[in-house]
Design an enzyme around this catalytic site. Structure first.
Site, PDB file in Angstrom:
ATOM      1  N   HIS A   2       4.618   9.940  12.273  1.00  0.00           N
ATOM      2  CA  HIS A   2       6.105   9.544  12.861  1.00  0.00           C
ATOM      3  C   HIS A   2       6.306   8.149  12.850  1.00  0.00           C
ATOM      4  CE1 HIS A   2       9.503   9.357  15.315  1.00  0.00           C
ATOM      5  NE2 HIS A   2       8.994   8.609  16.130  1.00  0.00           N
ATOM      6  N   ASP A  56      13.955  10.645  12.221  1.00  0.00           N
ATOM      7  CA  ASP A  56      12.700  10.895  11.835  1.00  0.00           C
ATOM      8  C   ASP A  56      12.090  12.254  12.565  1.00  0.00           C
ATOM      9  OD1 ASP A  56      10.051  10.240  10.210  1.00  0.00           O
ATOM     10  OD2 ASP A  56       9.212  10.895  12.015  1.00  0.00           O
ATOM     11  N   THR A  75      10.529  22.124  25.404  1.00  0.00           N
ATOM     12  CA  THR A  75      10.381  22.771  26.855  1.00  0.00           C
ATOM     13  C   THR A  75      10.184  24.185  26.663  1.00  0.00           C
ATOM     14  OG1 THR A  75      13.005  23.112  27.123  1.00  0.00           O
ATOM     15  CG2 THR A  75      11.687  20.834  27.601  1.00  0.00           C
ATOM     16  N   HIS A  91       6.575   4.590  28.275  1.00  0.00           N
ATOM     17  CA  HIS A  91       5.844   4.351  27.238  1.00  0.00           C
ATOM     18  C   HIS A  91       6.293   3.019  26.185  1.00  0.00           C
ATOM     19  CE1 HIS A  91       8.852   6.799  25.121  1.00  0.00           C
ATOM     20  NE2 HIS A  91       8.695   6.090  23.867  1.00  0.00           N
ATOM     21  N   ASP A 112      19.760   6.459  16.344  1.00  0.00           N
ATOM     22  CA  ASP A 112      18.720   5.637  15.661  1.00  0.00           C
ATOM     23  C   ASP A 112      17.769   6.284  14.713  1.00  0.00           C
ATOM     24  OD1 ASP A 112      16.791   7.007  17.530  1.00  0.00           O
ATOM     25  OD2 ASP A 112      17.550   5.610  19.114  1.00  0.00           O
ATOM     26  N   GLN A 137      -4.610   2.998  15.115  1.00  0.00           N
ATOM     27  CA  GLN A 137      -5.221   4.336  14.692  1.00  0.00           C
ATOM     28  C   GLN A 137      -5.495   5.373  15.734  1.00  0.00           C
ATOM     29  OE1 GLN A 137      -6.173   5.160  11.325  1.00  0.00           O
ATOM     30  NE2 GLN A 137      -5.097   3.411  10.681  1.00  0.00           N
ATOM     31  N   LYS A 173       0.872  -1.203  -0.037  1.00  0.00           N
ATOM     32  CA  LYS A 173       0.030   0.130   0.065  1.00  0.00           C
ATOM     33  C   LYS A 173       0.759   1.146   0.035  1.00  0.00           C
ATOM     34  CE  LYS A 173      -3.893   2.378   2.376  1.00  0.00           C
ATOM     35  NZ  LYS A 173      -4.657   2.026   3.475  1.00  0.00           N
TER      36      LYS A 173
END
Length: 462
Positions: free
Chosen positions: A68, A201, A258, A135, A196, A43, A17
């Site tokens: 991202h 990105d 910040t 996270h 990395d 999503q 896709k």
């Protein structure tokens, strides 16, 4: 036509896709990635702004963790492809390796909470009294949840590798127990040297969205990297490009992430969420992926349009944000270098104890103090010392570059600790600013701030 998830199959272009990304151009999504993307859990990333509340200062910073994640997916694939082209036979890189690294890039942020890092670094520790939550760990739980909930056909060994790649840079991640191809685990989240594709990105994407220039070009590093000793190494002549990576990241932290006014709004949102937490049970969702995916930036709108009395205090704070009646930034200072070793987090109580007698009496709830640490990813150490370099492609020797071998124009100190103070009420700016100055005099024997608080700010009234 069914979606094949066999990692060994060659990719059929008819199954890809195409998506056009405003940073990387055309991105091609493989069948296994679409299995994850086309879920409500993934999503959800569309409703998480990449830069949290920065768009309140930089209006263009409205891009989400969705784009991202697609960008990191694409760059992860390009990175492994580049290595495979030059060293594929030598390193035993297989097609399945490329797909796993790309999947890790795609899914590395599915565990993020609302408003970027504010949720995990400031809101949750306040709710749970210092409790640490990341996270990255939540991303691993979310990946398991998505696989189970949507019956995605991926073998357990492949799934384990994807999850290890996601947490490779976190405190729970390590490549020490991996016997081969450790370099694959440094592509998405690099715990060994900090270079990395996640940074590649977001540095370019965030700079563009905020209308800032970016003189860091990741393409140079992507094209010249080489695996030596099971670690990704870089040409010695690219050390300034690598320094630009870390310096640009630090600059984004100072000027965007910040920014003093962004921080003021964040502090208000934290107060609003804390006041709404008991009623909406916001924080408890971190224990259950099935509930966590329902939590995103729209939580503010839920509070704002609610008519319940329990949410009135939180609603009033959000209304202040909408009307730009923000907590007032009074002043800031950078902790002197010779005091950094013994620095302790500064609190509102510290400022209150520095009041002069006879003036306005400040209360703890009148003041917010923000302690902001900015570094080049390695605390007070030079990040270039963690990088392995090589002389040229004919050389098999790797080495690090010491401080005294680097340009003398580069910094000799690699970390800032900035202390900012805010008044929740405009009429208290003068009193808070005076107490803040007194605190500096008591602590350092001098005023560490650059200049006094402007009179126009002190005279402001509601």
């Amino acid at each position: 036509m069914g979606l094949s998830t066999n990692f060994e199959d060659s990719t059929d272009r008819r199954l890809l896709k195409q998506v056009h990304d405003n940073v990387h151009g055309n991105i091609y999504l493989e069948p296994i990635s679409l299995k994850f993307i086309d879920t409500e859990e993934f999503q959800r990333l569309r409703e998480l702004k990449q830069l949290g509340l920065s768009n309140m200062v930089y209006p263009g910073a409205v891009h989400s963790r969705f784009e991202h994640s697609l960008g990191v997916y694409w760059l992860a694939g390009k990175a492994v492809d580049t290595i495979k082209t030059c060293q594929g036979l030598e390193l035993g890189i297989e097609r399945s390796d490329i797909k796993l690294v790309k999947l890790a890039g795609l899914l590395h942020d599915v565990g993020h909470g609302p408003f970027s890092h504010m949720f995990e670094k400031e809101f949750l520790p306040r709710v749970f009294n210092g409790f640490t939550w990341s996270h990255e760990d939540m991303s691993v739980k979310m990946v398991d949840h998505i696989v189970d909930e949507h019956n995605i056909d991926i073998d357990s060994d492949s799934l384990t590798k994807v999850k290890q790649m996601i947490i490779a840079s976190s405190e729970h991640g390590s490549t020490e127990n991996m016997k081969e191809k450790k370099f694959l685990y440094d592509i998405v989240a690099n715990g060994r040297n900090g270079i990395d594709v996640d940074k590649f990105d977001y540095i370019v994407r965030d700079s563009r969205a905020c209308g800032l220039g970016c003189n860091f070009h990741f393409e140079r590093l992507m094209e010249s990297m080489q695996v030596m000793g099971d670690e990704i190494c870089y040409r010695a002549k690219d050390y300034l490009t690598i320094h630009k990576l870390f310096a640009t990241r630090a600059d984004l932290h100072r000027t965007v992430y910040t920014h003093a006014k962004v921080k003021a709004i964040e502090l208000m949102v934290i107060d609003a969420l804390l006041k709404a937490n008991d009623s909406l049970d916001i924080a408890s969702s971190i224990h259950q992926p099935a509930e966590f995916w329902k939590l995103d930036d729209t939580i503010l709108k839920i509070i704002e349009i609610s008519n319940t009395q329990e949410l009135k205090e939180a609603r009033d704070i959000i209304q202040r944000i909408r009307r730009r009646e923000l907590y007032q930034f009074c002043n800031e200072f950078s902790v002197p270098k010779d005091k950094m070793d013994h620095f302790k987090t500064i609190t509102p109580q510290d400022i209150i104890c520095s009041q002069k007698m006879g003036g306005v009496t400040l209360e703890e709830e009148d003041i917010v103090v923000s302690n902001v640490k900015i570094d080049l990813t390695r605390g007070r150490n030079n990040p270039l010392q963690s990088i392995k370099f090589f002389k040229d492609y004919e050389s098999d020797e790797v080495f690090s570059i010491q401080d005294d071998r680097i340009s003398h124009l580069l910094p000799a100190f690699y970390q800032d600790m900035i202390v900012r103070v805010y008044s929740k009420k405009p009429e208290l700016v003068e009193a808070v600013s005076e107490a803040f100055e007194n605190f500096q005099l008591k602590t350092y024997g001098k005023k560490a701030q650059v200049h006094s608080t402007p009179d126009s700010k002190k005279q402001r009234r509601r």
